[in-house]
Every structure is written in structure tokens, then in C-alpha cells.
Design a protein around this motif. Sequence first.
Motif, mmCIF file in Angstrom:
data_model
loop_
_atom_site.group_PDB
_atom_site.id
_atom_site.type_symbol
_atom_site.label_atom_id
_atom_site.label_comp_id
_atom_site.label_asym_id
_atom_site.label_seq_id
_atom_site.Cartn_x
_atom_site.Cartn_y
_atom_site.Cartn_z
ATOM 1 N N LEU A 1 0.842 -1.191 0.000
ATOM 2 C CA LEU A 1 0.000 0.000 0.000
ATOM 3 C C LEU A 1 0.880 1.244 0.000
ATOM 4 C CD1 LEU A 1 -3.073 0.733 0.255
ATOM 5 C CD2 LEU A 1 -2.649 1.019 2.694
ATOM 6 N N GLY A 2 0.507 2.238 -0.805
ATOM 7 C CA GLY A 2 1.303 3.460 -0.919
ATOM 8 C C GLY A 2 1.482 4.179 0.409
ATOM 9 N N SER A 3 2.571 4.930 0.509
ATOM 10 C CA SER A 3 2.920 5.583 1.776
ATOM 11 C C SER A 3 1.848 6.571 2.228
ATOM 12 C CB SER A 3 4.269 6.300 1.643
ATOM 13 O OG SER A 3 4.239 7.244 0.580
ATOM 14 N N ALA A 4 1.241 7.288 1.295
ATOM 15 C CA ALA A 4 0.206 8.259 1.685
ATOM 16 C C ALA A 4 -0.995 7.544 2.305
ATOM 17 C CB ALA A 4 -0.233 9.080 0.468
ATOM 18 N N ASP A 5 -1.381 6.436 1.710
ATOM 19 C CA ASP A 5 -2.500 5.666 2.264
ATOM 20 C C ASP A 5 -2.119 5.046 3.606
ATOM 21 O OD1 ASP A 5 -4.322 6.124 0.161
ATOM 22 O OD2 ASP A 5 -3.400 4.550 -1.047
ATOM 23 N N ALA A 6 -0.874 4.559 3.709
ATOM 24 C CA ALA A 6 -0.431 3.960 4.963
ATOM 25 C C ALA A 6 -0.412 4.997 6.083
ATOM 26 C CB ALA A 6 0.962 3.345 4.792
ATOM 27 N N GLU A 7 0.013 6.213 5.785
ATOM 28 C CA GLU A 7 0.023 7.281 6.787
ATOM 29 C C GLU A 7 -1.404 7.594 7.249
ATOM 30 O OE1 GLU A 7 2.037 10.609 5.108
ATOM 31 O OE2 GLU A 7 3.962 9.553 4.911
ATOM 32 N N ARG A 8 -2.329 7.566 6.326
ATOM 33 C CA ARG A 8 -3.721 7.841 6.674
ATOM 34 C C ARG A 8 -4.267 6.740 7.591
ATOM 35 N NH1 ARG A 8 -5.223 8.022 2.054
ATOM 36 N NH2 ARG A 8 -5.356 10.266 1.698
ATOM 37 N N LEU A 9 -3.963 5.500 7.265
ATOM 38 C CA LEU A 9 -4.476 4.388 8.067
ATOM 39 C C LEU A 9 -3.785 4.294 9.423
ATOM 40 C CD1 LEU A 9 -4.936 1.560 5.401
ATOM 41 C CD2 LEU A 9 -6.599 3.237 6.236
ATOM 42 N N ALA A 10 -2.590 4.837 9.535
ATOM 43 C CA ALA A 10 -1.864 4.789 10.810
ATOM 44 C C ALA A 10 -2.555 5.614 11.895
ATOM 45 C CB ALA A 10 -0.435 5.282 10.618
ATOM 46 N N VAL A 11 -3.409 6.543 11.479
ATOM 47 C CA VAL A 11 -4.148 7.359 12.449
ATOM 48 C C VAL A 11 -5.654 7.137 12.285
ATOM 49 C CG1 VAL A 11 -2.355 9.118 12.678
ATOM 50 C CG2 VAL A 11 -4.059 9.347 10.852
ATOM 51 N N ASP A 12 -6.016 6.010 11.715
ATOM 52 C CA ASP A 12 -7.425 5.694 11.493
ATOM 53 C C ASP A 12 -8.168 5.608 12.831
ATOM 54 O OD1 ASP A 12 -9.083 4.424 8.966
ATOM 55 O OD2 ASP A 12 -9.808 3.660 10.896
ATOM 56 N N PRO A 13 -9.421 6.045 12.875
ATOM 57 C CA PRO A 13 -10.188 5.961 14.134
ATOM 58 C C PRO A 13 -10.525 4.529 14.550
ATOM 59 C CG PRO A 13 -11.576 6.764 12.346
ATOM 60 C CD PRO A 13 -10.168 6.770 11.829
ATOM 61 N N ASP A 14 -10.418 3.584 13.630
ATOM 62 C CA ASP A 14 -10.745 2.191 13.945
ATOM 63 C C ASP A 14 -9.497 1.466 14.456
ATOM 64 O OD1 ASP A 14 -12.764 -0.152 13.567
ATOM 65 O OD2 ASP A 14 -10.922 -0.860 12.623
ATOM 66 N N ASP A 15 -9.565 0.931 15.670
ATOM 67 C CA ASP A 15 -8.411 0.263 16.270
ATOM 68 C C ASP A 15 -7.887 -0.876 15.407
ATOM 69 O OD1 ASP A 15 -8.602 1.958 18.381
ATOM 70 O OD2 ASP A 15 -9.266 0.466 19.854
ATOM 71 N N ARG A 16 -8.806 -1.657 14.835
ATOM 72 C CA ARG A 16 -8.362 -2.820 14.075
ATOM 73 C C ARG A 16 -7.666 -2.421 12.779
ATOM 74 N NH1 ARG A 16 -8.933 -8.073 14.717
ATOM 75 N NH2 ARG A 16 -10.310 -7.753 16.487
ATOM 76 N N VAL A 17 -8.036 -1.311 12.196
ATOM 77 C CA VAL A 17 -7.321 -0.818 11.010
ATOM 78 C C VAL A 17 -5.874 -0.538 11.380
ATOM 79 C CG1 VAL A 17 -7.099 1.079 9.366
ATOM 80 C CG2 VAL A 17 -9.353 0.132 9.872
ATOM 81 N N ARG A 18 -5.672 0.181 12.478
ATOM 82 C CA ARG A 18 -4.312 0.534 12.879
ATOM 83 C C ARG A 18 -3.501 -0.710 13.255
ATOM 84 N NH1 ARG A 18 -7.288 3.909 16.082
ATOM 85 N NH2 ARG A 18 -6.323 3.173 18.026
ATOM 86 N N ALA A 19 -4.135 -1.637 13.985
ATOM 87 C CA ALA A 19 -3.429 -2.847 14.402
ATOM 88 C C ALA A 19 -3.046 -3.699 13.197
ATOM 89 C CB ALA A 19 -4.295 -3.652 15.364
ATOM 90 N N THR A 20 -3.940 -3.788 12.218
ATOM 91 C CA THR A 20 -3.654 -4.572 11.013
ATOM 92 C C THR A 20 -2.511 -3.951 10.225
ATOM 93 O OG1 THR A 20 -5.978 -5.242 10.886
ATOM 94 C CG2 THR A 20 -4.657 -5.528 8.905
ATOM 95 N N LEU A 21 -2.513 -2.631 10.113
ATOM 96 C CA LEU A 21 -1.418 -1.947 9.420
ATOM 97 C C LEU A 21 -0.095 -2.233 10.121
ATOM 98 C CD1 LEU A 21 -1.032 0.250 7.057
ATOM 99 C CD2 LEU A 21 -0.623 1.812 8.973
ATOM 100 N N ALA A 22 -0.095 -2.199 11.443
ATOM 101 C CA ALA A 22 1.132 -2.434 12.203
ATOM 102 C C ALA A 22 1.696 -3.835 11.955
ATOM 103 C CB ALA A 22 0.870 -2.239 13.696
ATOM 104 N N GLU A 23 0.820 -4.797 11.751
ATOM 105 C CA GLU A 23 1.271 -6.172 11.554
ATOM 106 C C GLU A 23 1.710 -6.463 10.131
ATOM 107 O OE1 GLU A 23 -1.164 -9.281 12.952
ATOM 108 O OE2 GLU A 23 -0.983 -8.707 15.053
ATOM 109 N N HIS A 24 1.292 -5.629 9.171
ATOM 110 C CA HIS A 24 1.542 -5.982 7.774
ATOM 111 C C HIS A 24 2.372 -4.977 6.981
ATOM 112 C CE1 HIS A 24 -1.961 -8.557 8.717
ATOM 113 N NE2 HIS A 24 -1.487 -9.346 7.794
ATOM 114 N N HIS A 25 2.388 -3.720 7.379
ATOM 115 C CA HIS A 25 3.022 -2.723 6.513
ATOM 116 C C HIS A 25 4.417 -2.341 7.006
ATOM 117 C CE1 HIS A 25 3.504 0.704 3.840
ATOM 118 N NE2 HIS A 25 2.447 0.242 3.175
ATOM 119 N N PRO A 26 5.417 -2.354 6.118
ATOM 120 C CA PRO A 26 6.798 -2.050 6.539
ATOM 121 C C PRO A 26 7.013 -0.599 6.956
ATOM 122 C CG PRO A 26 6.661 -2.285 4.143
ATOM 123 C CD PRO A 26 5.334 -2.724 4.692
#
Length: 472
Positions: free
Chosen positions: A333-358
Amino acid sequence: MLNGLARNPALPRKLLLALIHLHGEAAADGLSRRRPLEEAALAAMLAHSDHRVRAAVAANTSVGTEVRLGLLRDPHRIVRNRVVQQRDLPIPESGLVVTLERLDWFRQRDLLTPQEELGEIQEEVWRDRRLLRVLARHPEERYRLMACTFGEQLEEAERDVLLGDPSAEVRAAIAERLAEDARPRTPAELDGERGWGRTAVLVRPLTAELLDRVLSSGDAEDLYRLTHNRHLPPAAVEALVNSPDPEVRRSAAGRADLTAAQAARLAADPDQSVRTAVSVHPALTERQRAAMVPALDDGLSLQPRRPAPGETSVWARSVNPILRRWAARDPDLGSADAERLAVDPDDRVRATLAEHHPAAPPELLLWAYLSKPGSRSRHRPGFPTEGLARHAGDENAQVRLLATLDPEAGPALLETLLTDSHADVRASAAAHPRLPVKRILALLDDPDLGGHAAANPALPVTEMESLINFGC
């Protein structure tokens, strides 16, 4: 001990090469986990006569992809097998033949019956359908005959290859299978069938008589099975969408052939689980999704569909948190999208990003781990270690483990952690470089912690040399 030494980042190059030369087979597991693997060591391992040492290169994720994929040409089957077992490698289609070699090795030794071999191949196809193309074009006829058993699962190009096969037996087998797959099932074939047999009938083409009977029966179980039938006419799909049973409507909500009107109708369904299931359907607009409130716990059971090129970026911007969760699974996933999801209001979105995105930020990685101790976020690049000693007294062993990652953890704290009730905490403490040398040397005689002490970068070089010589 030798495996621990192989992992030791402070092992001098000369001793590392000696370890590979003298004890490569015994230290193969440690060599596969050495990060990074120096060029001289890599060259020595690739040239090693023992296949286990070469296989360790295939499993070492710090080695370049091209080098590891090159081992698909290794003369030893175990090395080739190790390559295809690495989920992080983009195995080329030609490399999938190794999977067939492995299963054939078991079959030839009567460790798999031909039917069991086919079952294993079916599971491998489920993981990577490219294997069907390999089967359809394999030089051995028996594999092309196996390809025929997949029938309508084959793509048109694969079917054409088999229909034009030089073997009359293969041509007959694929023609027979395709004809059988296309044959409408009759009411007589459904009568008396239960379990998987009944499902096998209801997901095939059906005669108008049988389809009308199932739709008019009101049998919720049969109608649920019918929702997975790819051969239904539009009128039958409409009937399923209007079913009085919410489980049937929920399952129908996942059909790719829903019209925009049907998706909109299900989006207003009185049942929450139906609305949640259809909320991720591509026929809905973002405006329609915005008017919905999906049940996020129900969303956990929804299997992510395979995205089209660039679709995960669309998901990342969706108002639907389930789609954003799916997007967060994409490591590309592109860096701009990853940055957006890193501050997503949904806990599971952020946790999933942490487990999968470099590119997940350090603070997110730590938060994700503390939210779910033991999660993969601890192994992602950039996981922060400073100040983690504060977790040494936590009641959860996976959180206490963080204290052993703190580079400033004191000797007294480490001594305490060496007696922790959890083996992982004790092992990590034994490998900490701030452990006093005298204590490290004493741990070398510990049957449980000796290998971890040998991996400690504070171990004196003289002791490293002694361990290698002792191994001789």
C-alpha cells in the motif's frame, strides 16, 4: 550452542566462516536466522556441500530475493522445497513444479496414495491457482490428467491446452469433465443426498425443474447452498436476495453478480448482519456506504476478496472501516495511504497496518503490540526499544519480554528476568549484551539457556573460538 553462535551479531568474520566450514550442518538453523548475513558467509553457504546449509540461505529473509530464488535450481530437493515454503518470496510460476516434485517423492515411497497426492495438490491450488497452469502444461501425462479433474476451475487457455493435448486420454478426460461440469443436475440427483453430496449438486448447473423446486421449497439450508452457485440466472439471484431468511440474504450479499439495485436493497435490510455483509460490495457507492453503520464484529467473519490492481488504495480511502481493514493488510500500500491508516479511528485498522506494513510508524508498532501482546508488530522494521524496561513487572509474559529488548536494561533487572516464569523471557534476557560477562559464561553450561548465551554479542571472542573448536 553452535546455532546460538551462528546468530551472534558480534561473531567475527573469520570465526563465522570457520563455523560454516566446520559445523555448517549443525548450525544451519542459526545461520538461517542470522541478520544480516554477510557476503562472505553467504558465498560460503551457497558453495557448501551440505544441502541443509544451502537450505538455510533460502530461509534467511535478509538475503536478496534473487539469490534465494536462484536456489530453485539447486540439485537437492530439500533446498528447492525450502524455497517454495517461504511465504515472503514471489515464487515464479516455473518454480511451482517443486511442489509436485515434493509430493511425488512421498508417493514413490508409498507415503501418499495417488488419491492423497491429488488431495494435497488441490490444497496447493487453493493457495496458488497458478499451479493449474503448471499441471496443464506438465511434460508428464499423469499431471495433465490431474489438471483435467479441476474442470470448470480451469481458465479458458488451460482448457484449450488440454483439449488439444497430444494424448488422446487427456483430451478425452478433459472433454468428459467439462461436459459433466456443464450438465444440469436433475431433481433425482438431489433426492437422498446430504452433507457435501447435496452441496455438490446445488452449486452445479441445475435444470429449471430442480431450481424451481429448491427456490419454492423454503428450505433455508438448501437456499444458503444455492447462494454459492455461480450458474444462477438473474431471476434466481433476485429470489435469494428477497429470501425471508436473513442467513440466505447475508450470503447472497457476497455474490459478485448483484445489481446496483439489489445491493442498495440489501443495504437497507432490516437485519444488521445482511447490511454489514453487503457494505463492502463494489456495487455500492461511497455515499451509500456512508449512510450505513456496519457491525464491525460481524465484519471480522467477512473474507477479504482478491483486490483488482490499485483497489486497496480505494479501500484505504473508503468510509467503510471493514474495507480499510482489508487495505491495511496490503504491504505494498502506498505511503500516503499507509500514513492515513496509521491514524485511522478504527483500532483494528491501525493494528492490522502495524502487523503488515513495513512503513508503520514506531509508536503504532508499540501500541499494537501492547494492545495484543505477542502480535507480529514486534518483528516489524522500526519497532521502538528505548524505555521498554518499564514493562518488566507486567503480569503478561509477552509484555515482560519487551523489557529484554531495551538496550539500557540494567544487569540487576536482567538477572531477575533470567528467572522469569516464561521461557521466552529467560532466553531473551540471556542474549542481552548488558548481562555481565561472568554471568554469560556461567549460562553457557545451562542446558536451556546455553544457546542463547552463545548468541550474546558480549560473549568474549576467545570463548567464541573455544566453542567452535570444542564442536570439532
